[in-house]
Write an enzyme that holds these catalytic residues in place. Sequence first.
Site, PDB file in Angstrom:
ATOM      1  N   CYS A  17      -4.380 -12.540  -8.133  1.00  0.00           N
ATOM      2  CA  CYS A  17      -3.197 -11.774  -8.534  1.00  0.00           C
ATOM      3  C   CYS A  17      -2.973 -11.798 -10.037  1.00  0.00           C
ATOM      4  O   CYS A  17      -2.144 -11.051 -10.554  1.00  0.00           O
ATOM      5  CB  CYS A  17      -1.959 -12.308  -7.807  1.00  0.00           C
ATOM      6  SG  CYS A  17      -1.939 -11.910  -6.046  1.00  0.00           S
ATOM      7  N   LYS A  20      -3.354  -8.432 -11.932  1.00  0.00           N
ATOM      8  CA  LYS A  20      -2.385  -7.343 -11.793  1.00  0.00           C
ATOM      9  C   LYS A  20      -2.111  -6.690 -13.144  1.00  0.00           C
ATOM     10  O   LYS A  20      -2.114  -7.350 -14.181  1.00  0.00           O
ATOM     11  CB  LYS A  20      -1.053  -7.881 -11.247  1.00  0.00           C
ATOM     12  CG  LYS A  20      -0.975  -8.016  -9.742  1.00  0.00           C
ATOM     13  CD  LYS A  20       0.447  -8.377  -9.341  1.00  0.00           C
ATOM     14  CE  LYS A  20       0.626  -8.354  -7.840  1.00  0.00           C
ATOM     15  NZ  LYS A  20       2.027  -8.619  -7.454  1.00  0.00           N
ATOM     16  N   THR A  48      12.777  -1.064  -5.661  1.00  0.00           N
ATOM     17  CA  THR A  48      13.117  -2.445  -6.025  1.00  0.00           C
ATOM     18  C   THR A  48      11.880  -3.335  -6.123  1.00  0.00           C
ATOM     19  O   THR A  48      11.994  -4.556  -6.140  1.00  0.00           O
ATOM     20  CB  THR A  48      14.090  -3.049  -4.993  1.00  0.00           C
ATOM     21  OG1 THR A  48      13.488  -3.003  -3.691  1.00  0.00           O
ATOM     22  CG2 THR A  48      15.399  -2.284  -4.978  1.00  0.00           C
ATOM     23  N   ASP A  50       9.699  -4.082  -3.973  1.00  0.00           N
ATOM     24  CA  ASP A  50       9.626  -4.990  -2.831  1.00  0.00           C
ATOM     25  C   ASP A  50       8.174  -5.184  -2.404  1.00  0.00           C
ATOM     26  O   ASP A  50       7.258  -4.546  -2.921  1.00  0.00           O
ATOM     27  CB  ASP A  50      10.486  -4.470  -1.676  1.00  0.00           C
ATOM     28  CG  ASP A  50      11.187  -5.588  -0.935  1.00  0.00           C
ATOM     29  OD1 ASP A  50      10.582  -6.665  -0.784  1.00  0.00           O
ATOM     30  OD2 ASP A  50      12.344  -5.394  -0.506  1.00  0.00           O
ATOM     31  N   ASP A  51       7.967  -6.056  -1.427  1.00  0.00           N
ATOM     32  CA  ASP A  51       6.615  -6.463  -1.058  1.00  0.00           C
ATOM     33  C   ASP A  51       5.863  -5.417  -0.247  1.00  0.00           C
ATOM     34  O   ASP A  51       4.626  -5.428  -0.225  1.00  0.00           O
ATOM     35  CB  ASP A  51       6.677  -7.770  -0.263  1.00  0.00           C
ATOM     36  CG  ASP A  51       7.272  -8.896  -1.084  1.00  0.00           C
ATOM     37  OD1 ASP A  51       6.634  -9.304  -2.065  1.00  0.00           O
ATOM     38  OD2 ASP A  51       8.380  -9.356  -0.761  1.00  0.00           O
ATOM     39  N   ASP A  68      -3.055  -4.866  -0.598  1.00  0.00           N
ATOM     40  CA  ASP A  68      -3.254  -5.796  -1.708  1.00  0.00           C
ATOM     41  C   ASP A  68      -4.737  -6.124  -1.807  1.00  0.00           C
ATOM     42  O   ASP A  68      -5.390  -6.362  -0.794  1.00  0.00           O
ATOM     43  CB  ASP A  68      -2.454  -7.085  -1.486  1.00  0.00           C
ATOM     44  CG  ASP A  68      -1.969  -7.689  -2.797  1.00  0.00           C
ATOM     45  OD1 ASP A  68      -2.793  -7.778  -3.735  1.00  0.00           O
ATOM     46  OD2 ASP A  68      -0.793  -8.072  -2.884  1.00  0.00           O
ATOM     47  N   HIS A 140     -12.838   0.476   4.179  1.00  0.00           N
ATOM     48  CA  HIS A 140     -13.528   1.417   3.299  1.00  0.00           C
ATOM     49  C   HIS A 140     -14.179   0.627   2.174  1.00  0.00           C
ATOM     50  O   HIS A 140     -13.622  -0.361   1.691  1.00  0.00           O
ATOM     51  CB  HIS A 140     -12.540   2.434   2.722  1.00  0.00           C
ATOM     52  CG  HIS A 140     -13.202   3.506   1.910  1.00  0.00           C
ATOM     53  ND1 HIS A 140     -13.990   4.480   2.473  1.00  0.00           N
ATOM     54  CD2 HIS A 140     -13.190   3.747   0.574  1.00  0.00           C
ATOM     55  CE1 HIS A 140     -14.444   5.281   1.516  1.00  0.00           C
ATOM     56  NE2 HIS A 140     -13.970   4.853   0.358  1.00  0.00           N
ATOM     57  N   ASP A 227       7.663 -12.774  -1.558  1.00  0.00           N
ATOM     58  CA  ASP A 227       6.639 -13.781  -1.839  1.00  0.00           C
ATOM     59  C   ASP A 227       6.352 -13.817  -3.339  1.00  0.00           C
ATOM     60  O   ASP A 227       6.499 -12.826  -4.050  1.00  0.00           O
ATOM     61  CB  ASP A 227       5.373 -13.592  -0.999  1.00  0.00           C
ATOM     62  CG  ASP A 227       4.683 -12.255  -1.196  1.00  0.00           C
ATOM     63  OD1 ASP A 227       5.214 -11.397  -1.928  1.00  0.00           O
ATOM     64  OD2 ASP A 227       3.604 -12.060  -0.616  1.00  0.00           O
TER      65      ASP A 227
END
Length: 347
Positions: A17, A20, A48, A50-51, A68, A140, A227
């Site tokens: 991560c 990012k 917002t 959000d996840d 992700d 994919h 998270d």
Amino acid sequence: MSEQTIRLTQYSHGAGCGCKISPKVLETILHSEQAKFVDPNLLVGNETRDDAAVYDLGNGTSVISTTDFFMPIVDNPFDFGRIAATNAISDIFAMGGKPIMAIAILGWPINTLAPEIAREVIEGGRFACQQAGIALAGGHSIDAPEPIFGLAVTGIVPTERVKRNSTAQPGCKLFLTKPLGIGVLTTAEKKSLLKPEHIGLATEVMCQMNLAGAAFANIDGVKAMTDVTGFGLLGHLSEVCQGAGVQAQIVYQEIPKLPGVEEYIAQGAVPGGTQRNFASYGHLMGEMPVEWRDLLCDPQTSGGLLLAVTPESETEVKATAAEFGITLTAIGELVTARGGRPMIEIR
């Protein structure tokens, strides 16, 4: 080159991560002058940060959709696949949902790394899916200059039990289900600073599934949940505060930390994503020592859940966490926003 000697992290410029795109740059990318299509059944979009997205089916159940993926944060192919899949599935749990299916996303440098190594990555992802009780139903793949792996995951949740990152309230206590320092320890390993007793610790934490999220969804006093991943604790906490219009007061010593993390920070084991996070969110924070900042802005991969809990529900939340082997300690609280004060204060 054999699967045993391969070092996947040598084939990518970023890790987990931590690769990012920074929040400031992402804001520019996502800005649009076009009129937005409005669907009243879309309960949670990207307003917002959000996840995951949540869509109301109109029958008391909502669908959760997320994706992700990232480049290797560890060298072992199986562990890379497992971590990436665990990280992706976590978004479903962070919304209070139950995952039901996943499909794989794979980018692979086919002229550089053997397909057998990619197979090990997929096997790690499949193992994580089995832990979550879901099938890896397809996917994919593309020929890419760097190895990339992740999932698109679908989940379901009772509509009244959706947990957002924007619905916290003043007075809520804050809890974190995993220790911080994943970015620091993985960087220390790359710099050959990691002590023998700390080898494998970050991988162990990253592979822990956030299963407790679905159970926390049944507790009314859990007012918000998210998270903690690439933007670090302070980045994701700032999203909670901004969404609810509150401020946070954090006690640094109460924050769970991986062993050795402060020592490794002092030795310079700070990933590049830490500074990017501070550049995006630093103006929202109060004064703090640099070494605190380097931990609180540390990008987490497959990090823990951040909960905002009413005081009345603290005992129930701790008991629920204990059922999953998690010991919770409050790391701070949310307060009514006051002018002239930083959004997040650390003491």
